[in-house]
Motif scaffolding. Sequence first.
Motif, PDB file in Angstrom:
ATOM      1  N   GLU A 389      36.767 -20.837 -10.367  1.00 49.18           N
ATOM      2  CA  GLU A 389      36.885 -20.083  -9.087  1.00 49.18           C
ATOM      3  C   GLU A 389      36.019 -18.849  -8.947  1.00 49.18           C
ATOM      4  OE1 GLU A 389      40.818 -19.724  -7.118  1.00 49.18           O
ATOM      5  OE2 GLU A 389      39.557 -18.774  -5.300  1.00 49.18           O
ATOM      6  N   ALA A 390      36.147 -18.355 -10.126  1.00 50.39           N
ATOM      7  CA  ALA A 390      35.172 -17.046 -10.241  1.00 50.39           C
ATOM      8  C   ALA A 390      33.846 -17.274 -10.325  1.00 50.39           C
ATOM      9  CB  ALA A 390      35.746 -16.500 -11.511  1.00 50.39           C
ATOM     10  N   ALA A 391      33.535 -18.231 -10.998  1.00 51.48           N
ATOM     11  CA  ALA A 391      32.080 -18.749 -11.224  1.00 51.48           C
ATOM     12  C   ALA A 391      31.600 -19.302  -9.895  1.00 51.48           C
ATOM     13  CB  ALA A 391      31.904 -20.128 -12.138  1.00 51.48           C
ATOM     14  N   VAL A 392      32.462 -19.927  -9.006  1.00 48.91           N
ATOM     15  CA  VAL A 392      31.786 -20.440  -7.691  1.00 48.91           C
ATOM     16  C   VAL A 392      31.549 -19.241  -6.620  1.00 48.91           C
ATOM     17  CG1 VAL A 392      32.222 -21.898  -5.967  1.00 48.91           C
ATOM     18  CG2 VAL A 392      32.637 -22.698  -8.192  1.00 48.91           C
ATOM     19  N   GLY A 394      31.770 -15.902  -7.427  1.00 47.15           N
ATOM     20  CA  GLY A 394      31.247 -14.570  -7.805  1.00 47.15           C
ATOM     21  C   GLY A 394      31.992 -13.562  -7.770  1.00 47.15           C
ATOM     22  N   ASP A 395      33.560 -13.800  -7.684  1.00 46.17           N
ATOM     23  CA  ASP A 395      34.329 -12.574  -7.298  1.00 46.17           C
ATOM     24  C   ASP A 395      34.739 -12.107  -8.749  1.00 46.17           C
ATOM     25  OD1 ASP A 395      36.910 -11.208  -7.040  1.00 46.17           O
ATOM     26  OD2 ASP A 395      37.687 -12.598  -5.412  1.00 46.17           O
ATOM     27  N   ARG A 396      34.473 -10.788  -8.815  1.00 46.31           N
ATOM     28  CA  ARG A 396      34.646 -10.210 -10.195  1.00 46.31           C
ATOM     29  C   ARG A 396      36.230  -9.972 -10.358  1.00 46.31           C
ATOM     30  NH1 ARG A 396      35.897  -4.902 -10.642  1.00 46.31           N
ATOM     31  NH2 ARG A 396      35.718  -3.714 -12.582  1.00 46.31           N
ATOM     32  N   ASN A 397      37.126  -9.852  -9.223  1.00 43.37           N
ATOM     33  CA  ASN A 397      38.225  -9.494  -9.583  1.00 43.37           C
ATOM     34  C   ASN A 397      39.017 -11.012 -10.295  1.00 43.37           C
ATOM     35  OD1 ASN A 397      38.262  -7.356  -8.378  1.00 43.37           O
ATOM     36  ND2 ASN A 397      39.240  -8.189  -6.278  1.00 43.37           N
ATOM     37  N   LEU A 398      38.542 -12.049  -9.852  1.00 38.68           N
ATOM     38  CA  LEU A 398      38.835 -13.350 -10.356  1.00 38.68           C
ATOM     39  C   LEU A 398      38.680 -13.442 -11.944  1.00 38.68           C
ATOM     40  CD1 LEU A 398      38.469 -15.777  -7.484  1.00 38.68           C
ATOM     41  CD2 LEU A 398      40.558 -15.017  -8.537  1.00 38.68           C
ATOM     42  N   ALA A 399      37.381 -13.023 -12.398  1.00 40.45           N
ATOM     43  CA  ALA A 399      36.954 -13.193 -13.563  1.00 40.45           C
ATOM     44  C   ALA A 399      37.864 -12.089 -14.491  1.00 40.45           C
ATOM     45  CB  ALA A 399      35.519 -12.327 -13.743  1.00 40.45           C
ATOM     46  N   VAL A 400      38.304 -11.010 -13.921  1.00 41.53           N
ATOM     47  CA  VAL A 400      39.295 -10.287 -14.528  1.00 41.53           C
ATOM     48  C   VAL A 400      40.597 -10.812 -14.916  1.00 41.53           C
ATOM     49  CG1 VAL A 400      40.433  -7.835 -14.704  1.00 41.53           C
ATOM     50  CG2 VAL A 400      38.091  -7.989 -13.830  1.00 41.53           C
ATOM     51  N   LYS A 428      21.271 -11.236 -15.988  1.00 39.13           N
ATOM     52  CA  LYS A 428      20.091 -12.369 -15.665  1.00 39.13           C
ATOM     53  C   LYS A 428      20.649 -13.560 -15.322  1.00 39.13           C
ATOM     54  CE  LYS A 428      15.936 -14.036 -17.559  1.00 39.13           C
ATOM     55  NZ  LYS A 428      15.274 -14.308 -18.957  1.00 39.13           N
ATOM     56  N   TYR A 429      21.815 -14.097 -15.945  1.00 36.26           N
ATOM     57  CA  TYR A 429      22.147 -15.432 -15.565  1.00 36.26           C
ATOM     58  C   TYR A 429      23.284 -15.626 -14.875  1.00 36.26           C
ATOM     59  CZ  TYR A 429      18.818 -16.463 -19.409  1.00 36.26           C
ATOM     60  OH  TYR A 429      17.811 -16.421 -20.147  1.00 36.26           O
ATOM     61  N   LEU A 430      23.656 -14.452 -14.222  1.00 39.08           N
ATOM     62  CA  LEU A 430      25.019 -14.487 -13.307  1.00 39.08           C
ATOM     63  C   LEU A 430      24.566 -14.186 -11.890  1.00 39.08           C
ATOM     64  CD1 LEU A 430      27.399 -12.971 -15.819  1.00 39.08           C
ATOM     65  CD2 LEU A 430      27.444 -15.519 -15.106  1.00 39.08           C
ATOM     66  N   PRO A 431      23.693 -14.639 -11.227  1.00 32.14           N
ATOM     67  CA  PRO A 431      23.288 -14.384  -9.864  1.00 32.14           C
ATOM     68  C   PRO A 431      24.421 -14.231  -8.947  1.00 32.14           C
ATOM     69  CG  PRO A 431      22.465 -16.446 -10.415  1.00 32.14           C
ATOM     70  CD  PRO A 431      23.101 -15.989 -11.554  1.00 32.14           C
ATOM     71  N   GLN A 432      25.337 -14.988  -9.064  1.00 31.88           N
ATOM     72  CA  GLN A 432      26.515 -15.113  -7.907  1.00 31.88           C
ATOM     73  C   GLN A 432      27.297 -13.922  -8.131  1.00 31.88           C
ATOM     74  OE1 GLN A 432      26.522 -16.365 -11.251  1.00 31.88           O
ATOM     75  NE2 GLN A 432      28.515 -17.478 -11.607  1.00 31.88           N
ATOM     76  N   PHE A 433      27.073 -12.894  -9.081  1.00 29.58           N
ATOM     77  CA  PHE A 433      28.045 -11.695  -9.194  1.00 29.58           C
ATOM     78  C   PHE A 433      27.254 -10.476  -8.737  1.00 29.58           C
ATOM     79  CE2 PHE A 433      30.612 -14.202 -12.041  1.00 29.58           C
ATOM     80  CZ  PHE A 433      31.579 -13.952 -11.748  1.00 29.58           C
TER      81      PHE A 433
END
Length: 433
Positions: A389-392, A394-400, A428-433
């Motif tokens: 879900e974080a990947a889709v 780009g929500d940094r809170n979800l990554a944490v 460079k490879y995380l344009p969604q964030f």
Amino acid sequence: GLKIATIGGGSSYTPELIEGFIKRYDELPVSEIWLVDIEEGQEKLNIVGNLAKRMIAKAGLPIDIHLTLDRAAALKDADFVTTQFRVGLLDARAKDERIPLKYGVLGQETNGPGGLFKGLRTIPVILDICKDMEELCPDAWLINFTNPAGMVTEAVLRYANIDKVVGLCNVPIGMEMAVAELLEVDHSRIRIDFAGLNHMVYGLDVYLDGVSVKDQVIKMVTALDDNSFVKNIHGFGWEPEFLKAINVILCPYHNYYYKSREMFEKVKQEAEAEGTRAEVVQKLEKELFELYKDPNLDIKPLQLEKRGGAYYSDAAVRLISSIYNDKRDIQPVNTRNNGAIASIPDESAVEISCVITKDGPKPIAVGDLPVPVRGLVQQIKSFERVAAEAAVTGDRNLAVLALTINPLVASDTLAKQIVDDMLEAHKKYLPQF
Ligand code: NAD
Ligand code: G6P
Ligand code: MN
Ligand code: MN
């Protein structure tokens, strides 16, 4: 004949895959293989693609090999799409492995922070491929080998409009091979009942000619001082008390969870002494591509066996053949759970023994997992879902959140620091964030 499109065709594993298609040509009439890559991988694509052409020529088979950077041309009317790409190449993997070590956390390709970030980089690309497939080859099967294969399959099942997806790993087939070697029998006589997740898979029972030999195998595994058989993990021995009581066959990746301290120290020492696994593989890859350039080479060189993905071609091509031929044999793959494991949602990806039919893998129901393994499997599944879900989004809170609920990271503060550091390193490879 069949059209195969292989995304990440410049991978050093391509000769392995080509060998698989050559060996099974009798049962799988492939007429075109399209190897697709991107500009960054063009040189590798040309070298390994030319080797692929020589291999086919030597085998004397009517298979056309196409090398292209045009993904749409490759996907158009494909029957099977296989994926073996690495967003950011091995430099990105080296960062996944090195950065967590600074924080006293395991740095590894598919586990902990490395697995999270490989997923964050990969999932948008695979979903884009799925969109193209909807349009260009709506009937094709997607056979995904790209790591983290479990999280990637989960993301496709939840966020793409594609049902025909199978995730593939060489670990289960490797476990059967390893048991066959322990028992000194041909591997065709061994079958393991697999259930769990990718790189978190358990052998619930193991059979020789259909008769359970689990007690004997567990005894033999207890005696080993290196419990890992994949080239990328150097294991330890399991404590006999633990192994006896858990009473299942473990996979090499379990070392990171049931021997976390020792594995962290080992991975850290190896990184200092010889470089991280990505750095070691970068050297190995250079050697491999030097070999691949030799115009007289027309077979898969043995040196490829130093990579962790041994038996990949066997796993991939036997799966494709069983779908194409409606073989209904049993193979362990990553697929939609559909109730096979009671403690995992129906729509989630699981790695499990399946009957392989023309309509895809049908998981063999196991009911609830044994109590001692159930919790960890659920925990890793939650990690994979939140990470996807974080990947889709780009929500940094979800990554944490994903990293905090991962058992390899012991605090939310640590998770936040690592996420920030790695978001920056990989931006460079995380344009969604
Ligand atoms: P690699 O670094 O050689 O990358 C393979 C190719 O992918 C490269 O040529 C690269 O240019 C290309 N690529 C990168 N981004 C791309 C994109 N957006 N579209 C198309 N191609 C792209 O990688 P490798 O070491 O050969 O491994 C390939 C993949 O297979 C990795 O994701 C790895 O984790 C995975 N793998 C999986 C298993 C398994 O058990 N499932 C085992 C081994 C390797
Ligand atoms: C194992 C795993 C793969 C992993 C690989 C790493 O076989 O199943 O998922 O990617 O090894 O191998 P490498 O040679 O790249 O370290
Ligand atoms: Mn794997
Ligand atoms: Mn945690």
